[in-house]
Design an enzyme around this catalytic site. Structure first.
Site, PDB file in Angstrom:
ATOM      1  N   ARG A   1       0.766  -1.102  -0.049  1.00 43.13           N
ATOM      2  CA  ARG A   1      -0.096  -0.172  -0.021  1.00 43.13           C
ATOM      3  C   ARG A   1       0.887   1.406  -0.075  1.00 43.13           C
ATOM      4  NH1 ARG A   1      -1.655   2.450   4.169  1.00 43.13           N
ATOM      5  NH2 ARG A   1      -1.726   0.714   5.631  1.00 43.13           N
TER       6      ARG A   1
ATOM      7  N   LYS B   1      -8.741   4.337 -19.281  1.00 47.20           N
ATOM      8  CA  LYS B   1      -9.020   4.604 -20.559  1.00 47.20           C
ATOM      9  C   LYS B   1      -7.865   4.400 -21.601  1.00 47.20           C
ATOM     10  CE  LYS B   1     -12.811   6.188 -19.217  1.00 47.20           C
ATOM     11  NZ  LYS B   1     -13.216   5.430 -17.910  1.00 47.20           N
TER      12      LYS B   1
HETATM   13  N1  PLP Z   1     -12.103  11.397 -15.890  1.00 51.14           N
HETATM   14  C1  PLP Z   1     -12.808  11.203 -17.024  1.00 51.14           C
HETATM   15  C2  PLP Z   1     -12.627  12.425 -18.252  1.00 51.14           C
HETATM   16  C3  PLP Z   1     -13.562  10.193 -17.491  1.00 51.14           C
HETATM   17  O1  PLP Z   1     -13.980  10.082 -18.639  1.00 51.14           O
HETATM   18  C4  PLP Z   1     -13.727   9.394 -16.493  1.00 51.14           C
HETATM   19  C5  PLP Z   1     -14.540   7.901 -16.644  1.00 51.14           C
HETATM   20  O2  PLP Z   1     -15.106   7.994 -17.802  1.00 51.14           O
HETATM   21  C6  PLP Z   1     -13.078   9.305 -15.101  1.00 51.14           C
HETATM   22  C7  PLP Z   1     -12.315  10.625 -14.922  1.00 51.14           C
HETATM   23  C8  PLP Z   1     -13.300   8.418 -13.883  1.00 51.14           C
HETATM   24  O3  PLP Z   1     -12.330   7.174 -14.366  1.00 51.14           O
HETATM   25  P1  PLP Z   1     -12.530   5.851 -13.563  1.00 51.14           P
HETATM   26  O4  PLP Z   1     -13.703   5.221 -14.257  1.00 51.14           O
HETATM   27  O5  PLP Z   1     -11.216   5.143 -13.887  1.00 51.14           O
HETATM   28  O6  PLP Z   1     -12.725   6.100 -12.272  1.00 51.14           O
END
Ligand code: PLP
Length: 390
Positions: free
Chosen positions: A55, A205
């Protein structure tokens, strides 16, 4: 001869010392052995490299952090278990009760909920502003907020605030500029160079890129990352070693995937903008996009792999369209190797009221598309046959 119980309890501890793996192995360990109390002190002081407890310190997580710091051009990075954990953990380390945040009015839905429903309970107020309107930005900064939270390319309408201009407006002591760079990636934009103090990513993503891992990261200079590391460790929102390893593996092909997906997105955007079923295509690469000139200047000749478009037939058309698609899948994420679509009103922005969505321009006919690396001809053909059925 050791007893069966001892053999079982210590099984797998003989780590081969003569292997030379070309890429880092997965250190799926929650804890590491150390030689002495002095070594523990040295690790915590940062006087020596070493690992104790995952952690706090794990090799795979630290490899990911090092790669991300290099990609975004910061001193250091802090990896988190998701993009939301990165946003939450970073904000918790930078603001306190009584502070004010200025945030984009069309932020990702989850971020919006975090600010409106959770940070507000802790005494942190947020004013939402259209960061593409510099007059509104100047007004919002008159009351000197502690922090500005901006998306470099907004989700789902793909608008582009001018980070450099905003950083100049916000150039006053104590104001931090935090940029969620998920939709641009460091290949299209490096916000630290434009004046940002912290860059955030959902690595779920395009950095991970293969729909098989959830993660997030914050990149900044050491003065801020010390506290952000502390936040990740004490709130326990750190990634699993395997998740960090998968993310690093995804990053290896990031430039190739981004190039190809951006080319595909341009082809799809041009196709969509000429279709009668589509009342508006939103893509920074199209000349009628409100920030097209800025996108040309800032994104290095590419315009991203995300497109959104309004179907003239509204919800009914959106529903028929998603059902008619064959190769393209309805899956509410983005940045994968394959093309996916999402319906923001039913997914990322469902927590907003219909009126709030209309105000943001997120109608019931809005489709968000994340272009993948298939052939552009196949993507366009699938969209074309589905549009005919709307
Ligand atoms: N930031 C953006 C621009 C996003 O599109 C998303 C999720 O779609 C997030 C943050 C949140 O990411 P996570 O789903 O990995 O928590």
């Amino acid at each position: 001869m050791r007893s069966i119980e001892s053999i079982c309890a210590t099984a797998g501890e003989d780590v081969p010392s003569d292997t030379r793996p070309l890429t880092a192995p997965i250190y799926q360990n929650s804890v590491f052995e150390v030689d002495s109390l002095e070594q523990i002190d040295a690790i915590y002081r940062g006087a020596t490299d070493g690992y104790l407890y995952s952690r706090e310190f794990n090799p795979n997580v630290m490899i990911l952090e090092d790669v991300m710091a290099q990609l975004e051009g910061g001193d250091d990075a802090v990896a988190f278990s998701s993009g939301m954990a990165a946003i939450g953990g970073t904000l918790l380390s930078l603001v306190k009760a009584g502070d004010r945040i200025v945030a984009g009015s069309d932020l990702y839905g989850g971020t919006n909920v975090l600010l409106r429903q959770h940070l507000s309970r802790l005494g942190v107020e947020t004013e939402f502003v259209d960061f593409c309107d510099l007059t509104a930005v100047r007004r919002a900064f008159d009351d000197q907020p502690e922090l500005a939270l901006i998306e470099s390319i907004t989700n789902p309408l793909l608008r582009m605030p001018d980070i450099k201009a905003i950083s100049k407006i916000a150039a006053m002591p104590g104001v931090r500029i935090v940029v969620d760079n998920t939709l641009a990636t460091p290949l299209l934009m490096r916000p630290l160079r434009l004046g940002a103090d912290v860059v955030l990513h959902s690595t779920t993503k395009s950095l991970g890129g293969h729909s098989d891992v959830t993660g997030g990261v914050a990149v900044a200079n050491f003065d801020l990352t010390m506290d952000i590391h502390q936040s990740a460790r004490v709130w326990g929102s750190v990634p699993d070693p395997f998740a960090a390893w998968l993310t690093v593996r995804g990053i290896r092909t990031l430039p190739l995937r981004v190039d190809r997906a951006c080319e595909n997105a341009m082809a799809v955007a041009q196709f969509l903008s000429a279709r009668p079923e589509v009342s508006q295509a939103h893509y920074p690469g199209l000349p009628d996009h409100p920030q097209h000139k800025l996108a040309r200047k800032t994104l290095g000749g590419r315009f991203g792999w995300m497109i959104s478009f309004d179907l003239a037939g509204g919800l009914q058309a959106a529903s028929s369209f998603v059902k008619a698609l064959e190769m393209i899948k309805l899956a509410p994420s983005l940045g994968e190797t394959r093309t996916t679509i999402s319906h923001p009103a039913k997914t990322s922005h469902r927590s907003l009221s219909p009126e709030e969505r209309v105000e943001l321009g997120i109608g019931d006919g809005l489709i968000r598309m994340s272009c993948g690396i298939e052939s552009a001809a196949d993507i366009v053909a699938d969209i074309e046959q589905a549009l005919r059925k709307t």
